[in-house]
Design a protein around this motif. Sequence first.
Motif, PDB file in Angstrom:
ATOM      1  N   HIS A 219       0.835  -1.217   0.000  1.00 50.20           N
ATOM      2  CA  HIS A 219       0.000   0.000   0.000  1.00 50.20           C
ATOM      3  C   HIS A 219       0.866   1.263   0.000  1.00 50.20           C
ATOM      4  O   HIS A 219       0.460   2.302  -0.510  1.00 50.20           O
ATOM      5  N   VAL A 220       2.071   1.149   0.524  1.00 54.25           N
ATOM      6  CA  VAL A 220       3.002   2.288   0.530  1.00 54.25           C
ATOM      7  C   VAL A 220       3.553   2.508  -0.885  1.00 54.25           C
ATOM      8  O   VAL A 220       3.616   3.646  -1.381  1.00 54.25           O
ATOM      9  N   CYS A 221       3.924   1.411  -1.535  1.00 46.02           N
ATOM     10  CA  CYS A 221       4.412   1.526  -2.919  1.00 46.02           C
ATOM     11  C   CYS A 221       3.327   2.106  -3.824  1.00 46.02           C
ATOM     12  O   CYS A 221       3.606   2.958  -4.675  1.00 46.02           O
TER      13      CYS A 221
ATOM     14  N   PHE B  18       9.157   0.777   8.213  1.00 41.27           N
ATOM     15  CA  PHE B  18       8.387   0.348   7.048  1.00 41.27           C
ATOM     16  C   PHE B  18       9.273  -0.166   5.919  1.00 41.27           C
ATOM     17  O   PHE B  18       8.853  -0.202   4.776  1.00 41.27           O
ATOM     18  N   ALA B  19      10.481  -0.571   6.263  1.00 37.45           N
ATOM     19  CA  ALA B  19      11.388  -1.125   5.252  1.00 37.45           C
ATOM     20  C   ALA B  19      11.468  -0.194   4.043  1.00 37.45           C
ATOM     21  O   ALA B  19      11.212  -0.588   2.903  1.00 37.45           O
ATOM     22  N   MET B  20      11.796   1.070   4.310  1.00 38.21           N
ATOM     23  CA  MET B  20      11.798   2.094   3.258  1.00 38.21           C
ATOM     24  C   MET B  20      13.158   2.797   3.151  1.00 38.21           C
ATOM     25  O   MET B  20      13.215   3.991   2.857  1.00 38.21           O
ATOM     26  N   THR B  21      14.233   2.059   3.372  1.00 34.59           N
ATOM     27  CA  THR B  21      15.559   2.705   3.396  1.00 34.59           C
ATOM     28  C   THR B  21      15.878   3.482   2.117  1.00 34.59           C
ATOM     29  O   THR B  21      16.508   4.530   2.176  1.00 34.59           O
ATOM     30  N   GLY B  22      15.430   2.956   0.979  1.00 34.70           N
ATOM     31  CA  GLY B  22      15.778   3.625  -0.281  1.00 34.70           C
ATOM     32  C   GLY B  22      14.923   4.838  -0.604  1.00 34.70           C
ATOM     33  O   GLY B  22      15.270   5.632  -1.474  1.00 34.70           O
ATOM     34  N   TRP B  23      13.801   5.002   0.081  1.00 29.79           N
ATOM     35  CA  TRP B  23      12.906   6.122  -0.221  1.00 29.79           C
ATOM     36  C   TRP B  23      13.442   7.428   0.357  1.00 29.79           C
ATOM     37  O   TRP B  23      13.079   8.507  -0.092  1.00 29.79           O
TER      38      TRP B  23
ATOM     39  N   ALA C  40       8.306  10.244  -2.458  1.00 36.28           N
ATOM     40  CA  ALA C  40       8.587   9.488  -1.234  1.00 36.28           C
ATOM     41  C   ALA C  40       7.776  10.036  -0.059  1.00 36.28           C
ATOM     42  O   ALA C  40       7.379   9.276   0.834  1.00 36.28           O
ATOM     43  N   GLN C  41       7.515  11.343  -0.065  1.00 36.36           N
ATOM     44  CA  GLN C  41       6.692  11.905   1.020  1.00 36.36           C
ATOM     45  C   GLN C  41       5.275  11.336   0.975  1.00 36.36           C
ATOM     46  O   GLN C  41       4.693  11.037   2.016  1.00 36.36           O
ATOM     47  N   LYS C  42       4.716  11.186  -0.227  1.00 35.67           N
ATOM     48  CA  LYS C  42       3.368  10.610  -0.353  1.00 35.67           C
ATOM     49  C   LYS C  42       3.374   9.148   0.111  1.00 35.67           C
ATOM     50  O   LYS C  42       2.426   8.681   0.749  1.00 35.67           O
TER      51      LYS C  42
ATOM     52  N   LEU D 151       3.509   9.138   3.801  1.00 35.64           N
ATOM     53  CA  LEU D 151       2.200   9.502   4.352  1.00 35.64           C
ATOM     54  C   LEU D 151       1.320   8.249   4.484  1.00 35.64           C
ATOM     55  O   LEU D 151       0.654   8.044   5.495  1.00 35.64           O
ATOM     56  N   ALA D 152       1.360   7.396   3.455  1.00 36.08           N
ATOM     57  CA  ALA D 152       0.584   6.145   3.521  1.00 36.08           C
ATOM     58  C   ALA D 152       1.096   5.267   4.663  1.00 36.08           C
ATOM     59  O   ALA D 152       0.317   4.618   5.365  1.00 36.08           O
ATOM     60  N   ALA D 153       2.406   5.254   4.867  1.00 34.34           N
ATOM     61  CA  ALA D 153       2.983   4.429   5.939  1.00 34.34           C
ATOM     62  C   ALA D 153       2.564   4.956   7.310  1.00 34.34           C
ATOM     63  O   ALA D 153       2.080   4.208   8.159  1.00 34.34           O
ATOM     64  N   VAL D 154       2.734   6.256   7.506  1.00 30.48           N
ATOM     65  CA  VAL D 154       2.526   6.840   8.839  1.00 30.48           C
ATOM     66  C   VAL D 154       1.041   6.886   9.197  1.00 30.48           C
ATOM     67  O   VAL D 154       0.667   6.645  10.351  1.00 30.48           O
ATOM     68  N   SER D 155       0.171   7.166   8.203  1.00 32.22           N
ATOM     69  CA  SER D 155      -1.251   7.347   8.524  1.00 32.22           C
ATOM     70  C   SER D 155      -2.049   6.065   8.331  1.00 32.22           C
ATOM     71  O   SER D 155      -3.189   5.982   8.782  1.00 32.22           O
ATOM     72  N   GLY D 156      -1.470   5.064   7.676  1.00 35.16           N
ATOM     73  CA  GLY D 156      -2.205   3.831   7.394  1.00 35.16           C
ATOM     74  C   GLY D 156      -2.108   2.818   8.527  1.00 35.16           C
ATOM     75  O   GLY D 156      -1.723   3.147   9.650  1.00 35.16           O
ATOM     76  N   PRO D 157      -2.479   1.558   8.225  1.00 32.62           N
ATOM     77  CA  PRO D 157      -2.425   0.506   9.236  1.00 32.62           C
ATOM     78  C   PRO D 157      -0.996   0.293   9.738  1.00 32.62           C
ATOM     79  O   PRO D 157      -0.043   0.435   8.976  1.00 32.62           O
ATOM     80  N   GLN D 158      -0.888  -0.041  11.022  1.00 31.23           N
ATOM     81  CA  GLN D 158       0.438  -0.178  11.645  1.00 31.23           C
ATOM     82  C   GLN D 158       0.788  -1.649  11.883  1.00 31.23           C
ATOM     83  O   GLN D 158       1.611  -1.969  12.749  1.00 31.23           O
TER      84      GLN D 158
END
Length: 402
Positions: free
Chosen positions: A52-54, A244-249, A279-281, A284-291
């Motif tokens: 969902h983040v991608c 969120f395993a997003m090191t490259g973003w 990457a900010q968008k 946003l999905a990571a931070v505001s979405g399901p945890q």
Amino acid sequence: MGSEIIKLAERMQQIKPSPTLAVNAKAKAMKAAGADILNFSVGEPDFDTPAHVCEAGKAAIDEGFTRYTAVPGIIELREAIVKRFADDKGWDYEPDQVQVSCGGKHGLYNMAQALFGPGDEVLIPTPYWVSYPPIVLLAGATPVLVPLPEENNFDLSAELLEQYATDKTKGIILNSPSNPTGAIFSKNALDAVGNMALKNGWAVISDDIYDTIVFDEGPVPHVLDVDPKLKEQTLILNGVSKSFAMTGWRIGYTLGPKHIIASMNKIQSQSTSNASSIAQKAALAAVSGPQDFPIMMKESFLPRREYILSELLSIDNISCVTPNGAFYVFPNMSAYYGKSVGGKKINGSVEMSAYLLEESFMATVPGAAFGADEFVRFSFASSMDNIKEGMNRLKEAIAKLA
Ligand SMILES: *Cc1c(COP(=O)(O)O)cnc(C)c1O
């Protein structure tokens, strides 16, 4: 050297190449040549960024969200960060107390540039994350390494702080859970930091990047809980790289007092402008979405931690503090320094890592990279099969040392 016409800036003399580079370069070359390398040196989760983040990143591109953004980050993301911390920790911040930067490391760099300069000393509990001393040096300030005792689970204490603090001390960098040790500072340790910070006006930088990867039950002590007044002198560093395993973003964020965030924004406005709009968008999905993703990741790390720790402790004369968070173990292998194999002596962590690579085809990071030569860092963000095979190889390699 003599043929180089352009001299480098003076500051380059203070920055040393990372001692990890030699082992890393060798591991890459061996892998390229077809060797079966087990990689325990990686500092990132072995998971893909959640779908969902991608998707949010892809949607940002499709919607043409591809231009400059506000320097401190898009307001939706800063609001979501504020809400996430309010919901999870009960912290009360405003969006103008948040800066989104190009990764957590960049947030630290902005902080150091905003806060520290020549004549300032910055306390760095050691073992430290590799980038803290150079980031302080690049700001023109002096890193003061505070050695944390293994016997005390790498915890800080009032005695240690008093021993290393001077009237030049301007701040301290905390990392809990820690990379490389996995240790979590005790409430006592943080009480000591908080009280000294209040008394002496220190800036407290709390690098909380591993706060979603905690294996102990119950709340993790935090410096902000010591005294509400500390909020005025504390900077919280976090981001989506590890959670969120997003090191490259490349998205990190800092929360702190308004005037410091405003200064960091000035620096960011004159250097990187803003973190990637796309990457900010996604963030946003990571931070505001399901945890549930960080929880799933943590649960998958737990059996790996149990296994690697018990295997390491089964080896004679290796000690290892139980990592209560993050995804690293940091065994003390110094009992094997001074021993030899094939006429070659292993004198320290760099040679130990090189030996494990050459003999057992396993890449690790020498403790020297973290200011602690007795140790070697193994990441357990690797499959259980790799860990099992790696521990077998390690035991064989150690058995050959005499
Ligand atoms: C990974 C890491 C960070 C942040 O990394 P970025 O990739 O720059 O977001 C910060 N501190 C520590 C201790 C880390 O291990």
